[in-house]
Design a protein around this motif. Structure first.
Motif, PDB file in Angstrom:
ATOM      1  N   PHE A 274       0.842  -1.181   0.000  1.00 36.57           N
ATOM      2  CA  PHE A 274       0.000   0.000   0.000  1.00 36.57           C
ATOM      3  C   PHE A 274       0.890   1.248   0.000  1.00 36.57           C
ATOM      4  O   PHE A 274       1.825   1.367   0.794  1.00 36.57           O
ATOM      5  CB  PHE A 274      -0.906   0.010   1.230  1.00 36.57           C
ATOM      6  N   GLY A 275       0.586   2.169  -0.914  1.00 41.30           N
ATOM      7  CA  GLY A 275       1.369   3.391  -0.996  1.00 41.30           C
ATOM      8  C   GLY A 275       2.603   3.273  -1.860  1.00 41.30           C
ATOM      9  O   GLY A 275       3.358   4.241  -1.975  1.00 41.30           O
ATOM     10  N   MET A 352      -8.932   1.013  -1.137  1.00 45.64           N
ATOM     11  CA  MET A 352      -7.876   1.705  -0.403  1.00 45.64           C
ATOM     12  C   MET A 352      -6.534   1.574  -1.112  1.00 45.64           C
ATOM     13  O   MET A 352      -5.738   2.527  -1.131  1.00 45.64           O
ATOM     14  CB  MET A 352      -7.777   1.149   1.023  1.00 45.64           C
ATOM     15  N   ARG A 355      -6.536   4.136  -3.851  1.00 49.74           N
ATOM     16  CA  ARG A 355      -6.525   5.521  -3.346  1.00 49.74           C
ATOM     17  C   ARG A 355      -5.157   5.930  -2.818  1.00 49.74           C
ATOM     18  O   ARG A 355      -4.812   7.115  -2.848  1.00 49.74           O
ATOM     19  CB  ARG A 355      -7.578   5.687  -2.241  1.00 49.74           C
ATOM     20  N   GLU A 356      -4.373   5.000  -2.298  1.00 49.39           N
ATOM     21  CA  GLU A 356      -3.097   5.327  -1.678  1.00 49.39           C
ATOM     22  C   GLU A 356      -1.920   5.214  -2.638  1.00 49.39           C
ATOM     23  O   GLU A 356      -0.765   5.322  -2.207  1.00 49.39           O
ATOM     24  CB  GLU A 356      -2.868   4.432  -0.451  1.00 49.39           C
TER      25      GLU A 356
END
Length: 465
Positions: A274-275, A352, A355-356
């Motif tokens: 994530f990210g 999520m 979005r990240e």
């Protein structure tokens, strides 16, 4: 002869009788001296021996002194609170205390009058306040109670005394103040010596001179003052030196800190999922579509296509964060586990993830081009999508083909093309810099996603169906 004998007999008895009278007079004198010996004040330099006799006819606490103070030295119940000790503030706690005023001290007993008499035995103790140099004053700030006096000693002790009746506390205020003034005047302005107040098995209190003049020591005072000034200077200098030292150490630590790449190569810092940038993640996983995206799509299609409000209903955020943590730790993930039973947790984690992304699935440089594309036909959208990087293109293909399968179950999950576009429009694309009207951009985002869903077969091929 008999008469002579009768006259001479008294003359022979006289010396013995006189001798007996002398002895009796001496013994009686000695007894009187021993009886009055306790009334003599001892020498200040000699140690007073406790008196072991108990006189029941005397008052409970009696201090030798003038008759004027005699009436004020009797014990009485007052409310006492100690609010400071050695300059340190204490929590105020009122207690009923038996108070006795002696020639230079104020004594506090916890017991009542009868219990105090029984408790005055060797080893028994009482709290006391040395009144030499003390300050007594009325106060209304230290307590909300009425009729309160404050006693402050030179060593930083502070006491509050209170009585419900004003005449009672006023009597004690005047008596204590008179005692303090007499101690101060008797000391001649010098420091007071500590009086020796002895307590024996009886209730008698014998006092010695309370104040002794002491020689001033100006040299020690000056030296202590000079020492305190030097300590302050040294402390301030050392304090500034410590601050500079801390700054220098922090600068060295930051300059010598290894780079993120070095920490990653040593395995101290693991790359997150994530990210993480799309290109970097796909290169690390050696694929063109992130593994987590494939897992989520497969699990939703396996058991969740008919779920009501799919992708519109939010899952439990705490469980979603737990799933995210496990994905970032690169642990073996089984989305079929019972803890991921709620399908909305999986769909929430997938949204999520998108979005990240540091850069959205639709890259920044293509945002304006995609905004103009909906006015054109499907070929224009297809041309733009084929121009994006391969990981982005292949991920778009997997995602939009999955969303088409969701729309095929719209009668069960109640999701429409417009509903899907509203959810994924702001999730898949946004401008690099927020310029212009956000509402207008959101309209464009929804229109672009809706157009791709409609033209999915033409853009991505028959596999979209």
């Amino acid at each position: 002869m008999s008469g002579w004998t009768m006259q001479k007999q008294p003359a022979m008895v006289l010396p013995g009788a006189v001798q007996m009278r002398i002895k009796s007079s001496q013994s009686s004198t000695g007894e009187r001296l021993s009886q009055t010996k306790s009334m003599v004040l001892p020498d200040p330099g000699t140690l007073q021996t406790p008196i072991n006799r108990h006189r029941r006819n005397q008052s409970q606490h009696n201090v030798g002194g003038s008759g004027e103070l005699q009436t004020l030295l009797k014990g009485e119940y007052l409310n006492k609170a100690k609010i400071a000790e050695g300059g340190k503030k204490l929590r105020k706690n009122w207690t009923a205390t038996w108070v006795v005023l002696c020639s230079n001290q104020l004594l506090f007993f916890k017991e009542s009058k009868q219990e105090a008499v029984a408790n005055l035995k060797p080893g028994g103790k009482s709290d006391g306040v040395d009144l030499c140099g003390a300050v007594i004053e009325w106060t209304t700030e230290k307590s909300s109670r009425k009729n309160v006096i404050q006693i402050t000693t030179p060593n930083g002790h502070e006491f509050l005394l209170q009585a419900d009746h004003f005449p009672t506390i006023s009597k004690w205020h005047d008596a204590i103040k008179k005692t303090v003034d007499s101690l101060s005047s008797g000391a001649g302005g010098q420091s007071c010596g500590r009086a020796a107040l002895h307590r024996s098995n009886s209730t008698e209190c014998l006092s010695r001179p309370t104040c002794e003049p002491t020689k001033p020591k100006p040299k020690e005072t000056k030296s202590e003052h000079r020492r305190s000034i030097m300590f302050k200077l040294n402390y301030s200098a050392s304090d500034s030196a410590d601050k500079n030292g801390v700054k220098n150490r922090l600068k060295k630590f930051i300059s010598r800190r290894p780079s993120m790449k070095t920490l990653q190569e040593k395995g101290l810092i693991k790359d997150r999922v994530f990210g993480c940038h799309m290109l970097t993640l796909c290169e690390r996983e050696r694929t063109t579509v992130p593994k987590f995206v494939k897992l989520c799509v497969e699990e939703v299609e396996k058991r969740g296509l008919e779920a009501d409000g799919l992708y519109r209903v939010s899952g439990n955020l705490a469980v979603i964060q737990k799933l995210r943590f496990l994905v970032d730790q690169e642990e073996e993930l089984n989305l079929g586990d019972s803890q991921w039973e709620d399908i909305h947790v999986i769909t929430g984690a997938l949204k999520m993830f998108f979005r990240e992304l540091p850069e959205p699935l639709f890259p920044f440089r293509f945002f304006d081009l995609f905004v103009e594309a909906p006015t054109q036909k499907g070929q224009a959208l297809k041309k733009l999508i084929h121009q994006v990087p391969k990981p982005n293109h292949n991920t778009m293909k997997v995602l939009f083909q999955h969303l088409r399968r969701v729309l095929m179950k719209s009668q069960k999950n109640l999701m429409s093309t417009q509903g899907i576009s509203i959810v994924f429009g702001p999730t898949l694309m946004w401008p690099e810099f927020e310029s212009g009207n956000m509402e207008v951009n959101m309209v464009y985002q929804n229109q672009i996603v809706e157009s791709i869903l409609i033209e999915c077969v033409e853009i991505f091929g028959p596999g979209g169906m």
